[in-house]
Design a protein around this motif. Structure first.
Motif, PDB file in Angstrom:
ATOM      1  N   PRO A  70      -2.787  -8.118  14.017  1.00 13.10           N
ATOM      2  CA  PRO A  70      -2.536  -8.024  12.579  1.00 13.10           C
ATOM      3  C   PRO A  70      -2.042  -6.630  12.198  1.00 13.10           C
ATOM      4  O   PRO A  70      -2.329  -5.647  12.872  1.00 13.10           O
ATOM      5  CB  PRO A  70      -3.921  -8.285  11.957  1.00 13.10           C
ATOM      6  N   ALA A  71      -1.241  -6.555  11.132  1.00 12.51           N
ATOM      7  CA  ALA A  71      -0.717  -5.270  10.676  1.00 12.51           C
ATOM      8  C   ALA A  71      -1.861  -4.332  10.297  1.00 12.51           C
ATOM      9  O   ALA A  71      -2.861  -4.760   9.734  1.00 12.51           O
ATOM     10  CB  ALA A  71       0.198  -5.482   9.472  1.00 12.51           C
ATOM     11  N   GLN A  72      -1.691  -3.062  10.625  1.00 10.99           N
ATOM     12  CA  GLN A  72      -2.729  -2.080  10.323  1.00 10.99           C
ATOM     13  C   GLN A  72      -2.886  -1.924   8.822  1.00 10.99           C
ATOM     14  O   GLN A  72      -1.913  -1.807   8.085  1.00 10.99           O
ATOM     15  CB  GLN A  72      -2.377  -0.732  10.945  1.00 10.99           C
ATOM     16  N   GLN A  73      -4.124  -1.946   8.338  1.00  8.54           N
ATOM     17  CA  GLN A  73      -4.405  -1.799   6.916  1.00  8.54           C
ATOM     18  C   GLN A  73      -4.543  -0.317   6.572  1.00  8.54           C
ATOM     19  O   GLN A  73      -5.283   0.404   7.225  1.00  8.54           O
ATOM     20  CB  GLN A  73      -5.685  -2.554   6.547  1.00  8.54           C
ATOM     21  N   VAL A  74      -3.814   0.121   5.560  1.00 10.89           N
ATOM     22  CA  VAL A  74      -3.821   1.521   5.151  1.00 10.89           C
ATOM     23  C   VAL A  74      -4.180   1.615   3.676  1.00 10.89           C
ATOM     24  O   VAL A  74      -3.570   0.942   2.842  1.00 10.89           O
ATOM     25  CB  VAL A  74      -2.441   2.179   5.374  1.00 10.89           C
ATOM     26  N   GLU A  75      -5.175   2.434   3.339  1.00  8.35           N
ATOM     27  CA  GLU A  75      -5.481   2.725   1.941  1.00  8.35           C
ATOM     28  C   GLU A  75      -4.936   4.114   1.635  1.00  8.35           C
ATOM     29  O   GLU A  75      -5.378   5.106   2.198  1.00  8.35           O
ATOM     30  CB  GLU A  75      -6.983   2.697   1.660  1.00  8.35           C
ATOM     31  N   LEU A  76      -3.949   4.162   0.758  1.00  7.70           N
ATOM     32  CA  LEU A  76      -3.264   5.404   0.441  1.00  7.70           C
ATOM     33  C   LEU A  76      -3.862   5.996  -0.830  1.00  7.70           C
ATOM     34  O   LEU A  76      -3.803   5.393  -1.903  1.00  7.70           O
ATOM     35  CB  LEU A  76      -1.770   5.117   0.244  1.00  7.70           C
ATOM     36  N   MET A  77      -4.461   7.181  -0.716  1.00  7.10           N
ATOM     37  CA  MET A  77      -5.052   7.861  -1.869  1.00  7.10           C
ATOM     38  C   MET A  77      -4.010   8.789  -2.495  1.00  7.10           C
ATOM     39  O   MET A  77      -3.553   9.737  -1.864  1.00  7.10           O
ATOM     40  CB  MET A  77      -6.281   8.666  -1.454  1.00  7.10           C
ATOM     41  N   ALA A 137      -3.541  17.500   5.035  1.00  9.17           N
ATOM     42  CA  ALA A 137      -4.695  16.922   5.720  1.00  9.17           C
ATOM     43  C   ALA A 137      -4.683  15.393   5.711  1.00  9.17           C
ATOM     44  O   ALA A 137      -5.642  14.767   6.157  1.00  9.17           O
ATOM     45  CB  ALA A 137      -5.981  17.416   5.062  1.00  9.17           C
ATOM     46  N   SER A 138      -3.606  14.805   5.236  1.00 11.47           N
ATOM     47  CA  SER A 138      -3.536  13.336   5.156  1.00 11.47           C
ATOM     48  C   SER A 138      -3.658  12.694   6.529  1.00 11.47           C
ATOM     49  O   SER A 138      -3.087  13.163   7.512  1.00 11.47           O
ATOM     50  CB  SER A 138      -2.215  12.910   4.515  1.00 11.47           C
ATOM     51  N   THR A 139      -4.403  11.584   6.579  1.00  8.99           N
ATOM     52  CA  THR A 139      -4.510  10.810   7.815  1.00  8.99           C
ATOM     53  C   THR A 139      -3.554   9.618   7.780  1.00  8.99           C
ATOM     54  O   THR A 139      -3.529   8.816   8.708  1.00  8.99           O
ATOM     55  CB  THR A 139      -5.951  10.301   8.006  1.00  8.99           C
ATOM     56  N   ASN A 140      -2.788   9.520   6.691  1.00 11.51           N
ATOM     57  CA  ASN A 140      -1.819   8.418   6.544  1.00 11.51           C
ATOM     58  C   ASN A 140      -0.460   8.984   6.138  1.00 11.51           C
ATOM     59  O   ASN A 140       0.177   8.482   5.207  1.00 11.51           O
ATOM     60  CB  ASN A 140      -2.309   7.418   5.490  1.00 11.51           C
ATOM     61  N   ALA A 141      -0.045  10.017   6.829  1.00 12.47           N
ATOM     62  CA  ALA A 141       1.173  10.739   6.445  1.00 12.47           C
ATOM     63  C   ALA A 141       2.408   9.838   6.419  1.00 12.47           C
ATOM     64  O   ALA A 141       3.230   9.933   5.500  1.00 12.47           O
ATOM     65  CB  ALA A 141       1.400  11.915   7.386  1.00 12.47           C
ATOM     66  N   ASP A 142       2.557   8.957   7.400  1.00 12.83           N
ATOM     67  CA  ASP A 142       3.746   8.099   7.448  1.00 12.83           C
ATOM     68  C   ASP A 142       3.792   7.153   6.256  1.00 12.83           C
ATOM     69  O   ASP A 142       4.849   6.950   5.647  1.00 12.83           O
ATOM     70  CB  ASP A 142       3.769   7.303   8.755  1.00 12.83           C
ATOM     71  N   ALA A 143       2.643   6.562   5.919  1.00 12.04           N
ATOM     72  CA  ALA A 143       2.580   5.661   4.769  1.00 12.04           C
ATOM     73  C   ALA A 143       2.836   6.417   3.480  1.00 12.04           C
ATOM     74  O   ALA A 143       3.488   5.908   2.555  1.00 12.04           O
ATOM     75  CB  ALA A 143       1.223   4.965   4.717  1.00 12.04           C
ATOM     76  N   ALA A 144       2.343   7.646   3.393  1.00 12.11           N
ATOM     77  CA  ALA A 144       2.560   8.476   2.204  1.00 12.11           C
ATOM     78  C   ALA A 144       4.040   8.826   2.058  1.00 12.11           C
ATOM     79  O   ALA A 144       4.600   8.794   0.954  1.00 12.11           O
ATOM     80  CB  ALA A 144       1.718   9.744   2.291  1.00 12.11           C
ATOM     81  N   LYS A 145       4.689   9.146   3.161  1.00 17.62           N
ATOM     82  CA  LYS A 145       6.126   9.445   3.134  1.00 17.62           C
ATOM     83  C   LYS A 145       6.912   8.229   2.672  1.00 17.62           C
ATOM     84  O   LYS A 145       7.878   8.356   1.903  1.00 17.62           O
ATOM     85  CB  LYS A 145       6.600   9.864   4.526  1.00 17.62           C
ATOM     86  N   ALA A 146       6.498   7.058   3.130  1.00 23.55           N
ATOM     87  CA  ALA A 146       7.203   5.829   2.768  1.00 23.55           C
ATOM     88  C   ALA A 146       7.098   5.556   1.263  1.00 23.55           C
ATOM     89  O   ALA A 146       8.079   5.157   0.623  1.00 23.55           O
ATOM     90  CB  ALA A 146       6.636   4.645   3.560  1.00 23.55           C
ATOM     91  N   PHE A 147       5.918   5.772   0.678  1.00 20.60           N
ATOM     92  CA  PHE A 147       5.757   5.533  -0.756  1.00 20.60           C
ATOM     93  C   PHE A 147       6.544   6.561  -1.568  1.00 20.60           C
ATOM     94  O   PHE A 147       7.149   6.222  -2.590  1.00 20.60           O
ATOM     95  CB  PHE A 147       4.287   5.564  -1.148  1.00 20.60           C
ATOM     96  N   LEU A 148       6.556   7.793  -1.110  1.00 25.01           N
ATOM     97  CA  LEU A 148       7.312   8.841  -1.793  1.00 25.01           C
ATOM     98  C   LEU A 148       8.807   8.516  -1.756  1.00 25.01           C
ATOM     99  O   LEU A 148       9.526   8.720  -2.742  1.00 25.01           O
ATOM    100  CB  LEU A 148       7.027  10.189  -1.143  1.00 25.01           C
ATOM    101  N   ALA A 149       9.260   7.997  -0.624  1.00 25.98           N
ATOM    102  CA  ALA A 149      10.668   7.603  -0.503  1.00 25.98           C
ATOM    103  C   ALA A 149      10.980   6.456  -1.462  1.00 25.98           C
ATOM    104  O   ALA A 149      12.071   6.389  -2.044  1.00 25.98           O
ATOM    105  CB  ALA A 149      10.974   7.189   0.937  1.00 25.98           C
TER     106      ALA A 149
END
Length: 269
Positions: A39-46, A240-252
């Protein structure tokens, strides 16, 4: 008879060889046809975001999560200055969306953001508002000296970017010292809007995006851009983000045509 015996022995040997080959077949190979994708990895982006972005980001949340089923967006809204302080104090966060360059610059100087992810994703303007049924006869920022205005609401300049920009406007117009006794400060721009909606202040200075989402205020005047520093909204991934890739994607996404369209619908430029 001897020939028949030899034939039977040969057949038995072939049968045993086939069985051995079947047993020796790797277990993974035997199950390969039945394997399922994990299953796709679940990410909670703060996301820590300026209060003025509340309505726009809340709307974007549903759209983005539907298109990215593995991602859950969690927002914490407040004044950009206070949010920056929280990040400095180690608050867990993946992305910072500020209403001012100044607060982002502080984090950049302290190496608390990923510098190469920083991007300006939107802009805004300052407007003077009053309660929708108010009879206040004010049509410009220069008219704030009107004695009928006993309470003028703005964000606290120390922590609220909208308040900081408002102070710049009043200083440019040589009105800051004159109006000091009549100023009422809000902890963020949304509180300023509430002051005006509730009649606790005759007028208030908010962003055009805040005025656009309120049915209880009307715009009296718009500040000239040259009266204050440009109102630019920068965003950056927290170091210090542990979800940097997901954060970059939302910013994009915020800088994409779809993201800009939604922000525009809420009064952002």
């Amino acid at each position: 008879m001897k020939k028949i015996g030899l034939t039977l022995l040969a057949s038995l040997f072939l049968l045993l060889s086939a069985c051995s080959a079947q047993q020796a077949k790797p277990e993974g190979e035997a199950k390969q046809g039945n394997q399922q994708q994990p299953p796709a990895q679940q990410v909670e982006l703060m996301v820590l975001a300026a209060a003025s972005l509340t309505d726009a980001l809340t709307s974007l949340k549903t759209i983005y999560e539907n298109d990215h089923p593995g991602v859950t967006l969690t927002f914490s809204f407040g004044s950009s200055g206070k949010l920056a302080q929280q990040i400095e104090q180690g608050a867990p966060a993946d992305l910072f969306l500020s209403a001012s360059q100044q607060d982002m610059n502080k984090l950049d100087e302290k190496q608390l953001i990923l510098k190469d992810t920083r991007v300006d994703f939107s802009g805004n303007s300052l407007v003077l508002v009053t309660e929708k049924d108010s009879a206040i006869a004010v049509s410009s920022f220069e008219d704030l000296t009107d004695p009928a205005l006993k309470h003028i609401a703005l964000g606290a300049p120390e922590t609220v970017p909208a308040g900081r920009y408002t102070k710049e406007v009043l200083e440019n117009l040589k009105l800051w010292d004159t109006l000091t006794d009549r100023l009422v400060y809000g902890s963020d721009v949304r509180q300023v809007l509430t002051f005006v909606e509730a009649g606790n202040a005759e007028v208030g200075v908010v962003y055009a995006s805040d005025a656009a989402i309120s049915k209880n205020v009307k715009v009296l005047a718009t500040s000239k851009p040259e009266w204050h520093k440009p109102i630019v909204y920068p965003g950056a991934v927290i170091g210090a983000s542990t979800n940097a890739d997901a954060a970059k994607a939302f910013l994009a996404y915020l800088t994409s045509e779809e993201g800009k369209k939604v922000l525009g619908e809420y009064g952002f430029q």
